[in-house]
Enzyme design. Structure first.
Site, PDB file in Angstrom:
ATOM      1  N   TYR A 161       0.016  12.098  28.060  1.00 23.01           N
ATOM      2  CA  TYR A 161       1.421  12.684  27.845  1.00 23.01           C
ATOM      3  C   TYR A 161       2.210  12.715  28.959  1.00 23.01           C
ATOM      4  CZ  TYR A 161       4.173  16.856  27.215  1.00 23.01           C
ATOM      5  OH  TYR A 161       5.472  17.773  26.908  1.00 23.01           O
ATOM      6  N   LYS A 165       5.899  10.749  28.951  1.00 22.72           N
ATOM      7  CA  LYS A 165       7.322  11.627  29.516  1.00 22.72           C
ATOM      8  C   LYS A 165       7.904  11.014  30.856  1.00 22.72           C
ATOM      9  CE  LYS A 165       7.201  14.770  26.354  1.00 22.72           C
ATOM     10  NZ  LYS A 165       8.365  14.791  25.407  1.00 22.72           N
TER      11      LYS A 165
END
Length: 292
Positions: A161, A165
């Site tokens: 993640y 991001k």
């Protein structure tokens, strides 16, 4: 009259959580909203909610991670409202594991939904807006991406993640630099709010206060900035990464070249021990990785 009158905005992942609040707030300020979510019943419910409040919206539940899906979502907006003026790339998932336990599927799925999901709709829209600009039409278009504190600082148990991001933050900078000539801005959000993705690790910290005081982590607190970024008022702002939490708004300060040592010749490997130690001592410390 609202600040987004006559503008059509796609919001991905807007069947619940942050995306739902963005859709409602955009509609309240006059935008036509394309509600995208993989859950048809959730998207339909948000469309109905907007209509009940006097706004305009249409559901489009195609896959954001394919070009055919992106085409279908954009087509829904054009068919219903004549054109599309912006996208809020909000949809996302998590598959949290410590790096040593992360599977290939855990990695691929998170990268696909976040990074490719940010690419597909924006790519198709940019091609459309570029052609409009080249044809002499005034373009005032918006890309609003979603990064994360995990992407800026890292987060224990979220390497997939965080990588996605962080990539989105960098993507935003490049989009802003390349697309300004066509009348397109690109900015990113780093929201801290209560959503389905935060229920596990941050559920207790982010729960709604029982005493009726200001709900710091209400996702509706993030929506006003999204509306402003999608409006004509933000035309001169691009390439920024906004952190939003409760009533706080800030702009993240990204990577910069720090202290330098220049030998003006090739370093010997053993020499670099003292050099690196001096550079670290002179550099401002980074924010800690979440969970560290």
């Amino acid at each position: 009259m609202g600040i987004c009158d006559h503008r059509t905005i796609i919001v991905t992942g807007s069947g619940s959580g942050l995306g739902r609040q963005y859709a409602l707030a955009l509609a309240a300020e006059g935008a036509n909203v394309v509600v995208n979510d993989i859950r048809q019943e959730m998207a339909d419910a948000v469309v109905a909610e907007i209509a009940a409040a006097g706004g305009k919206a249409v559901a489009a539940c195609a896959d954001i991670t394919s070009m055919s899906g992106a085409d279908a979502i954009i087509a829904a907006g054009i068919e219903a409202f004549g054109d599309v003026h912006g996208v809020v790339n909000n949809a996302g998932i998590v598959r949290d594991r410590m790096f040593a336990s992360l599977s290939e599927d855990d990695w691929d799925l998170v990268i696909k939904v976040h990074l490719k999901g940010h690419f597909c709709i924006a790519s198709r829209l940019v091609q459309r807006w570029r052609e409009q600009s080249k044809a002499g039409q005034k373009v005032d278009a918006r890309i609003v991406n979603t990064s994360s504190g995990a992407g800026l600082q890292g987060s224990i148990g979220q390497s997939n993640y965080a990588a996605a991001k962080g990539g989105i933050a960098s993507l935003t900078l490049v989009q802003a630099a390349e697309l300004a000539r066509y009348g397109i801005t690109a900015n990113a959000l780093v929201p801290a709010a209560r959503t389905g993705m935060t229920e596990g690790p941050f559920g207790a910290m982010m729960k709604k206060p029982e005493d009726g005081s200001f709900d710091h982590y209400d996702p509706a607190n993030v929506a006003p900035l999204v509306v402003w970024l999608c409006s004509p008022l933000s035309a001169q702002v691009s390439g920024k990464v906004f952190e939003v939490e409760g009533g706080k708004v800030s702009i993240a300060s990204g990577w910069k070249t720090g202290p330098v040592r220049d030998k003006k010749a090739r370093w010997q490997p053993a020499e670099l021990t003292d050099v690196v130690a001096a550079l670290i001592a002179e550099s401002p410390p980074a924010q800690k990785v979440y969970g560290a």
